[in-house]
Design a protein around this motif. Structure first.
Motif, mmCIF file in Angstrom:
data_model
loop_
_atom_site.group_PDB
_atom_site.id
_atom_site.type_symbol
_atom_site.label_atom_id
_atom_site.label_comp_id
_atom_site.label_asym_id
_atom_site.label_seq_id
_atom_site.Cartn_x
_atom_site.Cartn_y
_atom_site.Cartn_z
ATOM 1 N N LYS A 45 0.839 -1.199 0.000
ATOM 2 C CA LYS A 45 0.000 0.000 0.000
ATOM 3 C C LYS A 45 0.875 1.250 0.000
ATOM 4 C CE LYS A 45 -3.651 2.376 2.454
ATOM 5 N NZ LYS A 45 -5.058 2.152 2.242
ATOM 6 N N LEU A 46 1.950 1.247 0.795
ATOM 7 C CA LEU A 46 2.876 2.392 0.818
ATOM 8 C C LEU A 46 3.490 2.621 -0.558
ATOM 9 C CD1 LEU A 46 4.852 2.010 4.175
ATOM 10 C CD2 LEU A 46 3.141 3.732 3.599
ATOM 11 N N LYS A 47 3.857 1.527 -1.247
ATOM 12 C CA LYS A 47 4.451 1.648 -2.577
ATOM 13 C C LYS A 47 3.445 2.195 -3.588
ATOM 14 C CE LYS A 47 7.974 -1.844 -1.881
ATOM 15 N NZ LYS A 47 8.381 -3.229 -2.101
ATOM 16 N N GLU A 48 2.171 1.817 -3.445
ATOM 17 C CA GLU A 48 1.128 2.355 -4.331
ATOM 18 C C GLU A 48 0.984 3.859 -4.125
ATOM 19 O OE1 GLU A 48 -2.666 0.400 -3.792
ATOM 20 O OE2 GLU A 48 -1.745 -1.578 -4.058
ATOM 21 N N ILE A 49 1.029 4.282 -2.871
ATOM 22 C CA ILE A 49 0.850 5.700 -2.538
ATOM 23 C C ILE A 49 2.094 6.509 -2.933
ATOM 24 C CG2 ILE A 49 0.548 7.330 -0.618
ATOM 25 C CD1 ILE A 49 -1.012 5.063 0.811
ATOM 26 N N ASN A 50 3.274 5.907 -2.789
ATOM 27 C CA ASN A 50 4.551 6.587 -3.046
ATOM 28 C C ASN A 50 5.377 5.814 -4.072
ATOM 29 O OD1 ASN A 50 4.269 8.517 -0.686
ATOM 30 N ND2 ASN A 50 4.257 6.569 0.390
ATOM 31 N N PRO A 51 4.932 5.752 -5.333
ATOM 32 C CA PRO A 51 5.620 4.912 -6.316
ATOM 33 C C PRO A 51 7.060 5.327 -6.623
ATOM 34 C CG PRO A 51 3.938 6.253 -7.375
ATOM 35 C CD PRO A 51 3.794 6.445 -5.897
ATOM 36 N N LEU A 53 9.332 6.423 -4.406
ATOM 37 C CA LEU A 53 10.270 6.152 -3.314
ATOM 38 C C LEU A 53 10.930 4.792 -3.504
ATOM 39 C CD1 LEU A 53 8.532 7.305 -0.007
ATOM 40 C CD2 LEU A 53 10.417 8.383 -1.210
ATOM 41 N N ARG A 54 12.267 4.773 -3.394
ATOM 42 C CA ARG A 54 13.000 3.515 -3.534
ATOM 43 C C ARG A 54 13.035 2.745 -2.219
ATOM 44 N NH1 ARG A 54 15.939 3.134 -8.335
ATOM 45 N NH2 ARG A 54 17.294 1.519 -7.471
ATOM 46 N N ASN A 55 13.186 3.459 -1.131
ATOM 47 C CA ASN A 55 13.258 2.826 0.188
ATOM 48 C C ASN A 55 12.102 3.314 1.050
ATOM 49 O OD1 ASN A 55 15.716 1.428 -0.275
ATOM 50 N ND2 ASN A 55 16.809 3.361 0.002
ATOM 51 N N LEU A 56 11.308 2.373 1.496
ATOM 52 C CA LEU A 56 10.195 2.708 2.371
ATOM 53 C C LEU A 56 10.602 2.458 3.818
ATOM 54 C CD1 LEU A 56 7.284 0.960 0.464
ATOM 55 C CD2 LEU A 56 7.756 3.402 0.558
ATOM 56 N N SER A 57 10.150 3.334 4.683
ATOM 57 C CA SER A 57 10.355 3.076 6.110
ATOM 58 C C SER A 57 9.081 3.474 6.839
ATOM 59 C CB SER A 57 11.560 3.851 6.647
ATOM 60 O OG SER A 57 11.327 5.235 6.584
ATOM 61 N N TYR A 58 8.828 2.774 7.923
ATOM 62 C CA TYR A 58 7.656 3.060 8.739
ATOM 63 C C TYR A 58 7.934 2.571 10.143
ATOM 64 C CZ TYR A 58 6.523 -1.868 7.714
ATOM 65 O OH TYR A 58 6.565 -3.232 7.576
ATOM 66 N N ASP A 59 7.151 3.089 11.079
ATOM 67 C CA ASP A 59 7.316 2.622 12.452
ATOM 68 C C ASP A 59 6.060 1.851 12.870
ATOM 69 O OD1 ASP A 59 5.377 4.495 13.238
ATOM 70 O OD2 ASP A 59 6.868 5.946 13.902
ATOM 71 N N ILE A 60 6.092 1.338 14.065
ATOM 72 C CA ILE A 60 5.009 0.480 14.535
ATOM 73 C C ILE A 60 3.685 1.248 14.588
ATOM 74 C CG2 ILE A 60 5.402 0.832 17.009
ATOM 75 C CD1 ILE A 60 4.606 -2.565 15.368
#
Length: 109
Positions: A45-51, A53-60
């Motif tokens: 879902k993050l990749k769909e929203i931010n196509p 971005l090469r590296n995704l990061s998120y926290d808990i």
């Protein structure tokens, strides 16, 4: 391996939106794999929203918000001693996700 939490067949039941047509399930050989599967859904879902971005990061907290944003989410985990599946709610899934990701972050599996 009967009592090994990570070796217990797990079915994730989820509904993405109020539409009943979004009901689906995923099954995994272990609780850990099921948690990885939920994280994978969030990462896609993050990749769909931010196509771009090469590296995704998120926290808990981000993962918790994703889990809380689903219309429905639960787990059915096979319990060998009962020869049956036990139901667990989204709070249990969030608890398992926290400990699973904490373990991964510390380098353990």
């Amino acid at each position: 391996m009967a009592n090994n939490q990570n070796g217990r067949h797990t079915i994730i039941l989820l509904q993405n939106s109020p539409s009943r047509a979004t009901r689906t399930f995923m099954d995994y050989d272990s609780i850990g794999q099921a948690i990885d599967g939920i994280c994978g859904l969030y990462e896609r879902k993050l990749k769909e929203i931010n196509p771009s971005l090469r590296n995704l990061s998120y926290d808990i907290a981000d993962l918790y918000n994703f889990i809380d944003g689903l219309t429905d989410l639960s787990a059915m985990v096979y319990e060998n001693s009962m020869n049956a599946y036990m139901p667990y709610d989204r709070q249990w899934i969030k608890h398992k996700a926290f400990h699973h990701l904490k373990k991964l972050a510390s380098g353990g599996r």
